[in-house]
Design a protein around this motif. Structure first.
Motif, PDB file in Angstrom:
ATOM      1  N   THR D 118       0.918  -1.076   0.037  1.00 48.94           N
ATOM      2  CA  THR D 118      -0.116  -0.082   0.012  1.00 48.94           C
ATOM      3  C   THR D 118       0.748   1.327  -0.091  1.00 48.94           C
ATOM      4  OG1 THR D 118      -1.948   1.289   1.135  1.00 48.94           O
ATOM      5  CG2 THR D 118      -0.032  -0.184   2.584  1.00 48.94           C
ATOM      6  N   GLY D 119       0.273   2.184  -0.655  1.00 48.22           N
ATOM      7  CA  GLY D 119       1.083   3.571  -0.531  1.00 48.22           C
ATOM      8  C   GLY D 119       0.818   4.335  -1.804  1.00 48.22           C
ATOM      9  N   ASP D 120       0.625   3.593  -2.889  1.00 50.83           N
ATOM     10  CA  ASP D 120       0.537   4.546  -4.322  1.00 50.83           C
ATOM     11  C   ASP D 120      -0.963   4.028  -4.698  1.00 50.83           C
ATOM     12  OD1 ASP D 120       2.628   6.066  -6.211  1.00 50.83           O
ATOM     13  OD2 ASP D 120       0.754   5.339  -7.135  1.00 50.83           O
ATOM     14  N   THR D 121      -1.219   4.148  -5.821  1.00 48.24           N
ATOM     15  CA  THR D 121      -2.583   3.803  -6.242  1.00 48.24           C
ATOM     16  C   THR D 121      -2.431   2.054  -6.188  1.00 48.24           C
ATOM     17  OG1 THR D 121      -1.914   3.293  -8.580  1.00 48.24           O
ATOM     18  CG2 THR D 121      -2.453   5.397  -8.262  1.00 48.24           C
ATOM     19  N   SER D 122      -3.818   1.664  -5.881  1.00 48.26           N
ATOM     20  CA  SER D 122      -3.963   0.110  -5.936  1.00 48.26           C
ATOM     21  C   SER D 122      -3.306  -0.637  -6.825  1.00 48.26           C
ATOM     22  CB  SER D 122      -5.381  -0.440  -5.664  1.00 48.26           C
ATOM     23  OG  SER D 122      -5.884   0.195  -4.646  1.00 48.26           O
ATOM     24  N   ASP D 123      -3.452  -0.140  -8.329  1.00 47.28           N
ATOM     25  CA  ASP D 123      -2.987  -0.969  -9.126  1.00 47.28           C
ATOM     26  C   ASP D 123      -1.428  -0.828  -9.373  1.00 47.28           C
ATOM     27  OD1 ASP D 123      -5.539  -1.733 -10.322  1.00 47.28           O
ATOM     28  OD2 ASP D 123      -5.485   0.236 -11.878  1.00 47.28           O
ATOM     29  N   ASN D 124      -0.918   0.481  -8.791  1.00 48.40           N
ATOM     30  CA  ASN D 124       0.728   0.332  -8.805  1.00 48.40           C
ATOM     31  C   ASN D 124       1.287  -0.440  -7.651  1.00 48.40           C
ATOM     32  OD1 ASN D 124       0.798   2.062 -10.922  1.00 48.40           O
ATOM     33  ND2 ASN D 124       1.160   3.966  -9.926  1.00 48.40           N
ATOM     34  N   ASP D 125       0.426  -0.435  -6.457  1.00 47.97           N
ATOM     35  CA  ASP D 125       0.624  -1.222  -5.285  1.00 47.97           C
ATOM     36  C   ASP D 125       0.876  -2.762  -5.814  1.00 47.97           C
ATOM     37  OD1 ASP D 125       0.659   1.035  -3.637  1.00 47.97           O
ATOM     38  OD2 ASP D 125      -1.321   0.506  -3.170  1.00 47.97           O
ATOM     39  N   GLU D 126      -0.204  -3.254  -6.509  1.00 47.01           N
ATOM     40  CA  GLU D 126      -0.024  -4.583  -7.108  1.00 47.01           C
ATOM     41  C   GLU D 126       1.018  -4.748  -8.342  1.00 47.01           C
ATOM     42  OE1 GLU D 126      -2.658  -5.996 -10.610  1.00 47.01           O
ATOM     43  OE2 GLU D 126      -3.808  -6.764  -8.787  1.00 47.01           O
ATOM     44  N   ALA D 127       1.367  -3.802  -8.823  1.00 44.77           N
ATOM     45  CA  ALA D 127       2.680  -4.155  -9.823  1.00 44.77           C
ATOM     46  C   ALA D 127       3.818  -4.054  -9.185  1.00 44.77           C
ATOM     47  CB  ALA D 127       2.598  -2.720 -10.734  1.00 44.77           C
ATOM     48  N   ALA D 128       3.966  -3.465  -8.036  1.00 45.43           N
ATOM     49  CA  ALA D 128       5.238  -3.532  -7.320  1.00 45.43           C
ATOM     50  C   ALA D 128       5.057  -5.009  -6.546  1.00 45.43           C
ATOM     51  CB  ALA D 128       5.220  -2.540  -6.114  1.00 45.43           C
ATOM     52  N   ALA D 129       4.075  -5.498  -5.921  1.00 43.32           N
ATOM     53  CA  ALA D 129       4.171  -6.618  -5.632  1.00 43.32           C
ATOM     54  C   ALA D 129       4.627  -7.879  -6.510  1.00 43.32           C
ATOM     55  CB  ALA D 129       2.545  -7.144  -4.801  1.00 43.32           C
ATOM     56  N   VAL D 130       3.735  -7.788  -7.657  1.00 43.33           N
ATOM     57  CA  VAL D 130       4.253  -8.859  -8.749  1.00 43.33           C
ATOM     58  C   VAL D 130       5.846  -8.756  -9.046  1.00 43.33           C
ATOM     59  CG1 VAL D 130       3.800  -9.522 -11.096  1.00 43.33           C
ATOM     60  CG2 VAL D 130       1.931  -8.788  -9.667  1.00 43.33           C
ATOM     61  N   ALA D 131       6.190  -7.309  -9.368  1.00 42.78           N
ATOM     62  CA  ALA D 131       7.653  -7.471  -9.456  1.00 42.78           C
ATOM     63  C   ALA D 131       8.506  -8.056  -8.416  1.00 42.78           C
ATOM     64  CB  ALA D 131       8.006  -5.928  -9.792  1.00 42.78           C
ATOM     65  N   GLY D 132       8.199  -7.799  -7.012  1.00 42.55           N
ATOM     66  CA  GLY D 132       8.830  -8.422  -6.068  1.00 42.55           C
ATOM     67  C   GLY D 132       8.900  -9.914  -6.202  1.00 42.55           C
ATOM     68  N   ILE D 133       7.659 -10.375  -6.164  1.00 44.30           N
ATOM     69  CA  ILE D 133       7.509 -11.749  -6.449  1.00 44.30           C
ATOM     70  C   ILE D 133       8.222 -12.699  -7.454  1.00 44.30           C
ATOM     71  CG2 ILE D 133       5.917 -13.798  -6.575  1.00 44.30           C
ATOM     72  CD1 ILE D 133       3.668 -11.514  -4.893  1.00 44.30           C
ATOM     73  N   GLU D 134       7.976 -12.076  -8.500  1.00 43.25           N
ATOM     74  CA  GLU D 134       8.575 -12.619  -9.853  1.00 43.25           C
ATOM     75  C   GLU D 134      10.123 -12.359  -9.809  1.00 43.25           C
ATOM     76  OE1 GLU D 134       6.724 -11.303 -13.225  1.00 43.25           O
ATOM     77  OE2 GLU D 134       4.835 -12.328 -12.838  1.00 43.25           O
ATOM     78  N   GLY D 135      10.611 -11.525  -9.298  1.00 47.58           N
ATOM     79  CA  GLY D 135      12.045 -11.118  -9.214  1.00 47.58           C
ATOM     80  C   GLY D 135      12.874 -12.234  -8.234  1.00 47.58           C
ATOM     81  N   ALA D 136      11.988 -12.846  -7.388  1.00 49.92           N
ATOM     82  CA  ALA D 136      12.340 -13.879  -6.503  1.00 49.92           C
ATOM     83  C   ALA D 136      12.172 -15.107  -7.122  1.00 49.92           C
ATOM     84  CB  ALA D 136      11.758 -13.622  -5.039  1.00 49.92           C
TER      85      ALA D 136
END
Lengths: 143, 143, 143, 143
Positions: D118-136
């Motif tokens: 959480t922190g930016d728009t909900s769509d951006n929040d989700e994009a950051a989560a996906v980036a973190g998960i796939e990056g791992a």
């Protein structure tokens, strides 16, 4: 100023109440919280209904929880009522999404706390909060 | 007087804080509730830890809940801790059974509300509450 | 420093975990809160049981609530268990009165937040917290 | 991998934060939960408002509670707000039905946990989560 001290909080309350009195508002309850959401000072005017502290607290606490004035939380509630209902629950029920919860910042923009006012219309509650904050030489963020 | 008005509540707070200041107490938080257990006024002095409102509230709310000063609730807790734990839970967690929660009565003995103070020792907290109440021309009931 | 930033919080966690690892402690959970009691950073080591975040949080939150390290709250609990039980309830259930909740202050003595650690003995949890805080160049208050 | 270990959780957080930083997002709070809904690691970036941990937690906890990304819970909320309100209450208030709560699965499809941002728009929040998960090297389920 890096923290909101009690004398400044009392000055905000006095200014907000003076604004309400001169404008003919109904009895106001004024709640001042520090930046962590904890009570510094409260005054509930004679004739205000019994749970006004909790409502004023919720306006200020919601503003601090989300980092925006409660006017913006109302706007979000009008678009996604379910989101605001969920956040209200997530933060423990202490979030009241109508105007009257106003962030307090110093001249450098640092967050010092928030003021929550209830008793008259939400717009008037907010106007009293702004008057109190600005009268104390600080900056009010309503949205 | 049949209800505790805001100006009297503010006078009680001023008197309690003056007592603490002149006696060299640590920073006090003073909570004044009406006879229904609802907040009239609060002041938390600079340097007091973050949850002092909740603790002062609990002393005053407990006193009103059971109709006795919080000193008497402590005495009951020393004899029957389980009873006080159960009542604490039953009233929603807002009952703090140590001295510093003092009932406020008028000259005819009618209940007007309660004061809860926290910050120094429990005995000193109570002394500040009594000073504030009596300085406002009212009667303090500590047990 | 007037607020505890994330990089400092991460440094405290790294130092506390390094202390635990080199001393052969069981898996630790380290919680860092700001001065208002809100989460900045958390790490729960592999093998720690599922509710360790809540326990570490409660140690740190209790310390901030009452303005003393959780070691002092344990001392009070040993004398007046009913008082600590009541305060635990009054602050919402998030107060764990055993060592391992340590206040963080800057060189000027200003309060920045608190660290709560759980996983090994309470004394060892506290030692890891102190190691982390001091390793970050800050001052630890354990009582 | 059958469980999400701390080092992987930290890697997810680092990847999500790097995504947000390079994309110019507002300060993010990243919460990583195990498959049982318990906190593994959290980081709240400087400038994020005080209750962001609770909101990020609610996105991830809701995803795990219902076995779908929080984007799907939002879709359900838009159709049946009363259902989501009821489930929010039933699970203890920690369900936030907007995008940003993403399930984490391994290459075999087994559930490892969830990330809430959480922190930016909900769509951006989700994009950051996906980036973190796939990056791992793991699989993100957003709906």
């Amino acid at each position: 100023m890096s923290v909101l001290d009690l004398e400044t909080a009392r000055s905000i309350i006095a200014g907000a109440r003076a604004h309400g009195s001169s404008a003919g508002f109904k009895p106001l309850t004024v709640v001042v919280l520090d930046a962590g959401g904890h009570v510094i000072a409260v005054e509930r005017e004679d004739g205000a209904s019994m749970k006004r502290f909790e409502i004023g607290f919720g306006k200020a606490y919601g503003a601090l929880s989300l980092g925006m004035g409660s006017r913006s939380i109302m706007a979000r509630a009008e678009q996604q009522a379910f989101f605001v209902a969920a956040v209200t629950s997530a933060v423990g029920g202490t979030l009241v999404p109508v105007p009257g919860g106003v962030l307090v910042r110093d001249e450098g923009g640092d967050l010092l706390g928030a003021v929550g006012i209830t008793g008259d219309t939400s717009d008037n509650d907010e106007a009293a909060a702004v008057a109190g904050i600005e009268g104390a030489g600080l900056t009010a963020q309503v949205d």
